[in-house]
Design a protein around this motif. Structure first.
Motif, short mmCIF file in Angstrom:
data_model
loop_
_atom_site.label_atom_id
_atom_site.label_comp_id
_atom_site.label_asym_id
_atom_site.label_seq_id
_atom_site.Cartn_x
_atom_site.Cartn_y
_atom_site.Cartn_z
N ASN A 2 0.08 2.00 -0.29
CA ASN A 2 1.34 2.31 -1.52
C ASN A 2 2.61 1.48 -0.29
O ASN A 2 2.95 2.86 0.36
N LEU A 3 2.73 0.28 0.22
CA LEU A 3 3.79 -0.37 0.52
C LEU A 3 4.53 -0.19 -0.55
O LEU A 3 5.94 -0.98 0.02
N ASN A 4 5.17 -0.13 -1.59
CA ASN A 4 6.35 -0.89 -2.75
C ASN A 4 7.15 0.59 -2.49
O ASN A 4 7.42 1.36 -1.81
N GLU A 5 8.41 -0.85 -2.38
CA GLU A 5 9.62 -0.64 -1.61
C GLU A 5 10.85 0.20 -0.45
O GLU A 5 10.89 1.41 -0.35
N LYS A 6 8.74 -0.05 0.47
CA LYS A 6 8.77 0.78 1.84
C LYS A 6 9.74 -0.71 2.97
O LYS A 6 9.52 -1.30 1.81
N GLY A 26 4.18 -7.58 3.07
CA GLY A 26 4.74 -8.48 1.70
C GLY A 26 4.31 -8.39 0.76
O GLY A 26 5.23 -8.15 -0.63
N ARG A 28 2.05 -7.59 -0.34
CA ARG A 28 1.73 -5.51 -0.42
C ARG A 28 2.14 -4.97 -1.32
O ARG A 28 2.35 -3.66 -0.91
N GLY A 29 4.30 -5.54 -1.68
CA GLY A 29 5.03 -4.90 -1.58
C GLY A 29 5.96 -4.17 -0.76
O GLY A 29 7.45 -3.70 -1.84
N ALA A 30 5.85 -4.23 0.54
CA ALA A 30 7.12 -3.81 1.29
C ALA A 30 8.26 -5.36 1.16
O ALA A 30 7.58 -6.19 1.25
N ARG A 31 9.19 -4.07 1.59
CA ARG A 31 10.54 -5.12 2.17
C ARG A 31 10.36 -5.14 2.74
O ARG A 31 10.51 -4.24 3.99
N ILE A 54 8.18 -12.57 -1.66
CA ILE A 54 8.39 -11.92 -1.00
C ILE A 54 9.77 -11.03 -0.63
O ILE A 54 10.66 -12.00 0.21
#
Length: 61
Positions: A2-6, A26, A28-31, A54
């Motif tokens: 889980n990379l959301n908001e990381k 990106g 996968r949700g990473a910033r 992204i």
């Protein structure tokens, strides 16, 4: 994973393997904080990622 908001910093993130990793992470949700030596390359990379939804910022180092 889980990379959301990381936030992930990627050296050499404007091109080559660094950019490939940026797209992968990106998606996968990473910033992303892209670090590179050329402003023009960073601007292009950030724009390409934004087209894919992204979130990324570029920093010249």
């Amino acid at each position: 994973m889980n990379l959301n908001e990381k936030v992930i910093a990627i050296t050499g993130g404007a091109r080559g393997l660094g950019f490939a990793m940026a797209r992968h992470l990106g998606a996968r949700g990473a910033r992303l904080a892209l670090l590179d030596t050329r402003q023009e390359a960073l601007d292009a990379a950030v724009a390409r990622l934004a087209e894919q939804g992204i979130a990324a910022s570029g920093f010249v180092v």
